[in-house]
Scaffold this active site. Structure first.
Site, short mmCIF file in Angstrom:
data_model
loop_
_atom_site.label_atom_id
_atom_site.label_comp_id
_atom_site.label_asym_id
_atom_site.label_seq_id
_atom_site.Cartn_x
_atom_site.Cartn_y
_atom_site.Cartn_z
N ALA A 282 70.28 -9.25 61.89
CA ALA A 282 70.44 -8.56 61.49
C ALA A 282 70.05 -8.20 59.88
CB ALA A 282 71.88 -7.93 61.63
N GLU A 286 63.36 -8.16 58.93
CA GLU A 286 61.83 -8.79 59.84
C GLU A 286 61.38 -7.51 59.72
OE1 GLU A 286 65.15 -6.69 62.49
OE2 GLU A 286 65.30 -9.33 60.93
N ASP A 328 31.70 9.89 37.32
CA ASP A 328 30.09 9.93 36.82
C ASP A 328 30.39 11.67 37.04
OD1 ASP A 328 28.38 8.40 37.44
OD2 ASP A 328 29.14 7.77 39.59
N ASP A 620 28.10 5.01 42.57
CA ASP A 620 27.15 5.53 43.85
C ASP A 620 25.74 4.94 44.21
OD1 ASP A 620 24.96 6.83 41.76
OD2 ASP A 620 25.62 8.64 42.10
N ASP A 624 25.62 0.32 40.42
CA ASP A 624 27.20 0.44 40.52
C ASP A 624 28.13 -0.89 41.16
OD1 ASP A 624 26.52 2.73 39.12
OD2 ASP A 624 26.38 3.51 40.35
N ASN A 713 71.93 -2.38 63.42
CA ASN A 713 70.62 -2.80 63.03
C ASN A 713 69.30 -1.82 63.74
OD1 ASN A 713 69.33 -4.61 61.27
ND2 ASN A 713 68.64 -5.23 63.15
N ASP A 717 68.21 1.21 61.66
CA ASP A 717 67.41 -0.01 60.36
C ASP A 717 65.71 0.91 60.80
OD1 ASP A 717 68.99 -1.35 58.91
OD2 ASP A 717 68.35 -3.34 59.72
#
Length: 887
Positions: A282, A286, A328, A620, A624, A713, A717
């Site tokens: 708990a 994970e 650009d 582009d 580059d 849990n 959770d």
């Protein structure tokens, strides 16, 4: 089909494949698709749902829990074992759902960013997905393209390719179309072939597809190309380290709880073992990596809907901390719809609308040069090509001067392609009278270096200082109005040049005139620049345009002021005169980089990174790619970008729009904030559970059963934690400064919040347990302890649900207009509350979960105590905002 295509003349290959230079018909394409299949490489098969489900049980703690459940079956605790199995299976189902959802999102993004190719079909040039190419297709290649399949070249105009992945040769290979006589030449020596996934680095060409998919040279090399990135991201690695640290701490606590419980003798060996294991499962988050992955993946989907295609998941998180956006100008800050505004001809500057090419005498070469020195293609969807060149064709066609007629009368024979170094392009066209026309187009200042004469109304005169000054003054005048200027020159040749280099061809030219074009800024960009500046992000403009043009557009967009026109703009030539250290010291001064070549971008990125800034850089072109890789976030253009630039990028702008980058930054900040909220919620809740069981054990109280911990849990959770990942952006997210490189998910007050909120959860739960013992409703020790345990169980669960509302903002109040905006979150709380309450309220479930029925007074204590979590955290947040300026 033969396979030694290099040894055959290109026409013979076309004949063998039963195709002409006009390309395949659509009907033939369908037949060949059925025969040869899609042009894709076979990759590893995806895991099935069953495999994903089984993988959920490979976690060490889950395995230990399953063993514990089996042991409980043998000792007669069948109900507990059943609940444990049910919780584990439900957790696995949620894990599979999260993993599948993330995988679908990533697949959708890969589909959006799939490479494309230009092919001839039925005599027309069309753009298709590379996977739809079939043997016999005629493929057009240009600098920047990735070869979509294996080709036998049929045309080559200074064509060069980088084939390092196949041959190991780092130097680009010059391609030819001549037949090769060798029996079995090495791949690198097959100069008349182009291989799948090679990069076109220079020139233009055309070829016929001779192999697709696994029948290509790349396909024959197992696993050479595998675009699926299976390595864990830095973000996931950080989370894994966090989980490992927590695991060690929690296991130590679990061992202590087990040992103390056994020494005190308040529970049986099997119950204490189950409790210790349940506590560990708990308390360890994970599910956090899966929640983070799905939050990132859903963020990328939202970005894709807003035209920002994320290629690498970590980029989403990095975007939120961007300090610099270097963009650009053309097509990103502007509309990329160039129109001819001014024409300088016969030493006169005229409005384009007043110039009628068809009415002028044949001696005026300028308009022919505009058409001939041009790579624009006409398709059913309109003109395709560089915006500058399409504007030239549009102008002439719009003025009833047919570009098709000029091209048919004066066909192109050869060329010297444009490159960013010399800023010129040249073609050689047949005049049909034994003479040849050399056309040259490019930057006026570079063109003037190569001209020796000028043309006025068909009369050629030697170039002199007065003419040079007139041309330069005109060029400067247009540039100050943000008008892009192209110069044109020509020469009449007696023969076609044998050496196609700039030095050999572009000399002794006759100046013909200037063309002034404007690319207006996008209307939404000025607001996006303002938003970026308010967010603490500095927008930069990087362009190959003239200094004055760049400065004028930057001023109109709000990037610089009138006073900064002379100090905040720097040219490529000025960059060349600076050392890297000098540039790093002065880089804060510049917002506009004009007349720069692509290689300057790497220096600009490095200079800002030396300042500790996180840089997003757009690009582009092929050249580059280095700067896109160097930048923290490489941003490629989806419309005008080459496949090489897209491959080197972290993000692709589907609309080539600067404002989309700002949208993506906002989304990145939201994703980071939501992951922080989920982490704060999960870890503080887990700390509360650990503290509760630890103190209960130390005090010798009856402790929560494994089913209690596992059920809390599961219901708290799962749903709320995922829902926090879907929270809308907080209203002030784009008014905050970038968080910086050193920031982590535990920074910004999150770690201290986890500690005090976890301690608070545990303290409130223990307080309720103590109250139930001190002021019992029932008589008899067994009933009193059963009520106390039930109230602690209900409080620990409810307090986490109320705390989920606290976690909607790290420091902001829950009493805001957006608190109930997330409908998924609202329903997750309702469902989780119902699942928790059912175990206590519904008859029959009480026995299964080892809880007793509570009366109204006891429920009031549970609810009041749970709500107190919100009240106390709100007070702490108020103090943080008031006295520590937390945001």
């Amino acid at each position: 089909m033969k396979d030694k295509f290099w040894s055959q003349p290109s026409q013979e290959v076309l004949d063998d494949l039963k195709v002409t230079r006009e390309g395949l018909s659509n009907a033939e394409v369908e037949k060949r698709t059925e025969q040869y299949g899609k042009n894709t490489l076979t990759t590893k098969g995806k895991t099935t749902l069953l495999q994903k489900f089984i993988a959920q049980f490979k976690d060490l703690m889950i395995i230990v829990l399953m063993i514990a459940a089996l042991i409980s079956v043998f000792v007669g605790e069948g109900v507990d074992a059943l609940i444990i199995f049910m919780v584990v299976i439900l957790n696995a189902v949620f894990g599979v759902f999260q993993e599948s959802k993330a995988e679908e999102a990533i697949d959708a993004l890969q589909e959006l960013s799939a490479p494309q190719a230009h092919v001839k079909r039925d005599g027309k040039v069309v753009t298709i997905k590379s996977e739809d190419i079939v043997p016999g297709d005629i493929v057009l290649l240009e600098a920047g393209d990735i070869v979509p399949a294996d080709l036998r070249l049929t045309e080559s105009a200074s064509l060069k390719m980088e084939e390092a992945a196949l041959t190991g040769e780092s130097v680009p290979v010059i391609k030819k179309i001549d037949t090769i006589d060798e029996e079995n030449p090495a791949l690198g020596d097959r100069k008349n072939m182009a291989f799948m996934n090679s990069n076109v680095t220079f020139g233009r060409g055309e070829g016929v597809v001779v192999g697709t998919g696994m029948k290509t040279e790349v396909g024959r090399i197992a696993d050479l190309i595998n675009n699926a990135e299976e390595t864990t991201t830095p973000l996931q690695q950080n989370l894994a380290r966090l989980s490992k640290t927590l695991t060690v701490l929690i296991l130590i606590i679990a061992v202590i709880v087990f040992a103390v419980g056994m020494v005190r003798g308040q529970e049986s060996l099997i119950n204490m073992f189950l409790t210790a294991i349940s506590l560990s499962v708990a308390a360890i988050p994970e599910g956090l990596p899966a929640i983070v992955t799905i939050t990132l993946a859903l963020g990328t989907q939202r970005m894709a809907k807003r035209h920002a295609i994320i290629r690498k998941l970590p980029a989403v998180e990095t975007l939120g901390s961007t300090d610099i956006i270097a963009s650009d100008k053309t097509g990103t800050l502007t509309q990329n719809k160039m129109t001819v505004e001014k024409v300088f001809i016969d030493n006169q500057l005229q409005d384009a609308g007043n110039v009628k090419p068809a009415d002028l005498t044949a001696n005026h070469r300028l308009f022919d040069l505009m058409i001939l020195n041009n790579d624009t293609k006409k398709t059913d969807d309109g003109l395709v090509g560089d915006p500058t060149e399409t504007a030239l064709i549009s102008f002439n066609d719009g003025q009833q001067y047919s570009s098709d007629d000029v091209i048919s009368k004066l066909p192109r024979l050869t060329e010297v392609p444009f490159d960013s170094e010399r800023k010129l392009m040249s073609t050689v066209n047949d005049l049909g009278n034994g003479k040849y026309l050399l056309t040259v187009k490019g930057a006026p200042d570079e063109l003037l270096k190569r001209t020796t004469s000028f043309d006025v109304a068909g009369e050629v005169s030697p170039m002199d200082d007065a003419e040079i000054k007139l041309i330069q003054d005109t060029n400067h005048h247009l540039a100050t109005k943000a008008i892009r200027v192209l110069g044109f020159a020509y020469q009449i040749l007696d023969e076609v040049p044998t050496e196609l280099t700039s030095e050999a061809v572009e000399k002794d030219l006759i100046f013909a005139g200037l063309i002034g074009m404007i690319d207006p800024e996008r209307p939404e960009v000025a607001q996006a620049v303002k938003e970026a500046q308010e967010a603490g992000i500095r927008p930069l403009m990087i362009t190959g345009d003239h200094r004055d043009t760049a400065g004028a557009i930057a001023k109109r967009l709000g990037m610089i002021t009138d006073e900064e026109m002379n100090t905040a703009v720097i040219t490529g030539a000025e960059l060349d005169s600076m050392s890297d250290d000098e540039l790093a010291k002065r880089v804060n001064q510049y917002s506009v980089y004009a007349r720069v070549a692509p290689e300057h971008k790497v220096r600009i990125v490095n200079a800002w990174q030396k300042k500790g800034k996180i840089v997003a850089m757009t690009g582009d072109g092929v050249n580059d790619a280095p700067s896109l890789k160097q930048a923290d976030i490489g941003v490629a253009m989806g419309i005008t970008g080459t496949e090489v630039s897209k491959g080197a990028s972290d993000m692709i702008l589907a609309d080539d729009n600067f404002s989309t980058i700002v949208v993506a930054v906002e989304e990145g900040r939201k994703v980071f904030a939501n992951i922080q909220k989920a982490i704060q919620y999960l870890l503080s809740a887990n700390l509360g559970e650990v503290l509760t069981l630890f103190v209960m054990t130390m005090m010798g109280w009856q402790i929560l059963a494994p089913v209690h911990i596992l059920w809390i849990n599961l219901v708290t959770d799962t749903f709320p934690a995922i829902a926090l990942g879907l929270e809308p952006a907080e209203k002030n997210s784009m008014q905050q400064k970038p968080r910086g490189k050193s920031a982590s998910f535990l920074s910004g007050g999150v770690s201290s919040n986890i500690i005090y909120q976890g301690l608070l959860e545990g303290a409130i739960t223990l307080f309720v347990y103590a109250m139930a013992l001190a002021f019992p409703v029932h008589s008899g020790s067994q009933l009193v302890h059963a009520d106390a345990l039930t109230m602690a169980f209900a409080t620990l669960g409810l307090i986490q649900l109320f705390h989920a509302f606290n976690s909607k903002s790290i420091h902001g109040s829950i009493f805001s207009a957006t608190t109930l905006k997330n409908k998924f979150f609202n329903w997750s709380i309702v469902i989780s509350f119902a699942l928790l309450a059912l175990t206590i309220i519904v008859p029959g479930l009480n026995d299964i979960f080892h809880v007793s029925h509570l009366d109204g007074f006891q429920w009031l204590i549970v609810l009041a105590s749970s709500v107190s979590m919100v009240v106390i955290v709100e007070i702490v947040k108020f103090v943080q905002r008031k006295f520590f300026h937390a945001v």
